[in-house]
Design a protein around this motif. Sequence first.
Motif, PDB file in Angstrom:
ATOM      1  N   LEU A   1      47.622  34.419  57.872  1.00  0.00           N
ATOM      2  CA  LEU A   1      46.424  33.619  58.103  1.00  0.00           C
ATOM      3  C   LEU A   1      46.200  32.655  56.941  1.00  0.00           C
ATOM      4  O   LEU A   1      45.945  31.466  57.139  1.00  0.00           O
ATOM      5  N   GLU A   2      46.307  33.146  55.728  1.00  0.00           N
ATOM      6  CA  GLU A   2      46.117  32.296  54.552  1.00  0.00           C
ATOM      7  C   GLU A   2      47.176  31.192  54.489  1.00  0.00           C
ATOM      8  O   GLU A   2      46.860  30.038  54.186  1.00  0.00           O
ATOM      9  N   LEU A   3      48.409  31.556  54.784  1.00  0.00           N
ATOM     10  CA  LEU A   3      49.486  30.570  54.762  1.00  0.00           C
ATOM     11  C   LEU A   3      49.265  29.505  55.839  1.00  0.00           C
ATOM     12  O   LEU A   3      49.502  28.317  55.600  1.00  0.00           O
ATOM     13  N   SER A   4      48.772  29.932  56.991  1.00  0.00           N
ATOM     14  CA  SER A   4      48.452  28.975  58.060  1.00  0.00           C
ATOM     15  C   SER A   4      47.419  27.970  57.580  1.00  0.00           C
ATOM     16  O   SER A   4      47.544  26.764  57.835  1.00  0.00           O
ATOM     17  N   HIS A   5      46.410  28.457  56.887  1.00  0.00           N
ATOM     18  CA  HIS A   5      45.369  27.561  56.377  1.00  0.00           C
ATOM     19  C   HIS A   5      45.933  26.594  55.327  1.00  0.00           C
ATOM     20  O   HIS A   5      45.602  25.401  55.326  1.00  0.00           O
ATOM     21  N   ILE A   6      46.785  27.088  54.464  1.00  0.00           N
ATOM     22  CA  ILE A   6      47.383  26.233  53.435  1.00  0.00           C
ATOM     23  C   ILE A   6      48.228  25.126  54.083  1.00  0.00           C
ATOM     24  O   ILE A   6      48.136  23.961  53.705  1.00  0.00           O
ATOM     25  N   PHE A   7      49.042  25.497  55.069  1.00  0.00           N
ATOM     26  CA  PHE A   7      49.838  24.481  55.768  1.00  0.00           C
ATOM     27  C   PHE A   7      48.924  23.471  56.453  1.00  0.00           C
ATOM     28  O   PHE A   7      49.173  22.268  56.423  1.00  0.00           O
ATOM     29  N   TRP A   8      47.865  23.960  57.085  1.00  0.00           N
ATOM     30  CA  TRP A   8      46.922  23.067  57.756  1.00  0.00           C
ATOM     31  C   TRP A   8      46.315  22.079  56.756  1.00  0.00           C
ATOM     32  O   TRP A   8      46.184  20.895  57.041  1.00  0.00           O
ATOM     33  N   LYS A   9      45.931  22.585  55.569  1.00  0.00           N
ATOM     34  CA  LYS A   9      45.358  21.703  54.545  1.00  0.00           C
ATOM     35  C   LYS A   9      46.359  20.643  54.093  1.00  0.00           C
ATOM     36  O   LYS A   9      45.962  19.569  53.668  1.00  0.00           O
ATOM     37  N   HIS A  10      47.650  20.923  54.201  1.00  0.00           N
ATOM     38  CA  HIS A  10      48.688  19.978  53.772  1.00  0.00           C
ATOM     39  C   HIS A  10      49.268  19.171  54.934  1.00  0.00           C
ATOM     40  O   HIS A  10      50.280  18.494  54.773  1.00  0.00           O
ATOM     41  N   ARG A  11      48.612  19.206  56.088  1.00  0.00           N
ATOM     42  CA  ARG A  11      49.133  18.489  57.249  1.00  0.00           C
ATOM     43  C   ARG A  11      49.216  16.988  57.006  1.00  0.00           C
ATOM     44  O   ARG A  11      50.114  16.327  57.507  1.00  0.00           O
ATOM     45  N   GLY A  12      48.295  16.447  56.214  1.00  0.00           N
ATOM     46  CA  GLY A  12      48.319  15.025  55.895  1.00  0.00           C
ATOM     47  C   GLY A  12      49.552  14.616  55.091  1.00  0.00           C
ATOM     48  O   GLY A  12      49.953  13.458  55.099  1.00  0.00           O
ATOM     49  N   ALA A  13      50.164  15.590  54.418  1.00  0.00           N
ATOM     50  CA  ALA A  13      51.384  15.324  53.656  1.00  0.00           C
ATOM     51  C   ALA A  13      52.629  15.568  54.511  1.00  0.00           C
ATOM     52  O   ALA A  13      53.752  15.519  54.003  1.00  0.00           O
ATOM     53  N   GLY A  14      52.411  15.841  55.810  1.00  0.00           N
ATOM     54  CA  GLY A  14      53.538  15.974  56.716  1.00  0.00           C
ATOM     55  C   GLY A  14      53.983  17.390  57.018  1.00  0.00           C
ATOM     56  O   GLY A  14      54.982  17.588  57.717  1.00  0.00           O
ATOM     57  N   TYR A  15      53.275  18.388  56.535  1.00  0.00           N
ATOM     58  CA  TYR A  15      53.647  19.775  56.829  1.00  0.00           C
ATOM     59  C   TYR A  15      53.148  20.132  58.223  1.00  0.00           C
ATOM     60  O   TYR A  15      51.985  19.914  58.548  1.00  0.00           O
TER      61      TYR A  15
END
Length: 149
Positions: A50-64
């Motif tokens: 869950l935490e990793l999902s949130h981190i990836f979501w926060k970095h979506r603007g960088a293309g993740y």
Amino acid sequence: MPDGPELLVLDASVVAKWFINEPDSSVASNLLLEAASGRWLFAVPELLRLELSHIFWKHRGAGYTSRQLQLAFRELERIGAQEVPLAALLPKAVNLAYKADIAVYDGLLRRVGAEPQKLFRDIRSSPDKTDSQILAGSHPCLFQLERPS
């Protein structure tokens, strides 16, 4: 090196750095190399996905992307990271958090770090360290690169 691999409890800030280029990513990557050489076994809180999902979501603007997140989940399985159930530790973690004036999440990680022998057995079954022993000792099996936000 001891007889076998040592247990290392990782939080999401470390695991994210395996997949997302951030400061200290090289430090986190070295842990993977050391694990491949037999130095470490990894344990992670059951909330890590869950935490990793949130981190990836926060970095979506960088293309993740969510596809990259799914690859990260598969990598966690491949390396054999042991997910630690937290529900049994929560009451003790809350007590520790209030006693030590630390976040409950940090109390959970400290409880896991203080009881590594239990990770591969029933977490509730054997005696564990007291809060005072946990707070007085060092926690070599805990590895955090930053506090979770």
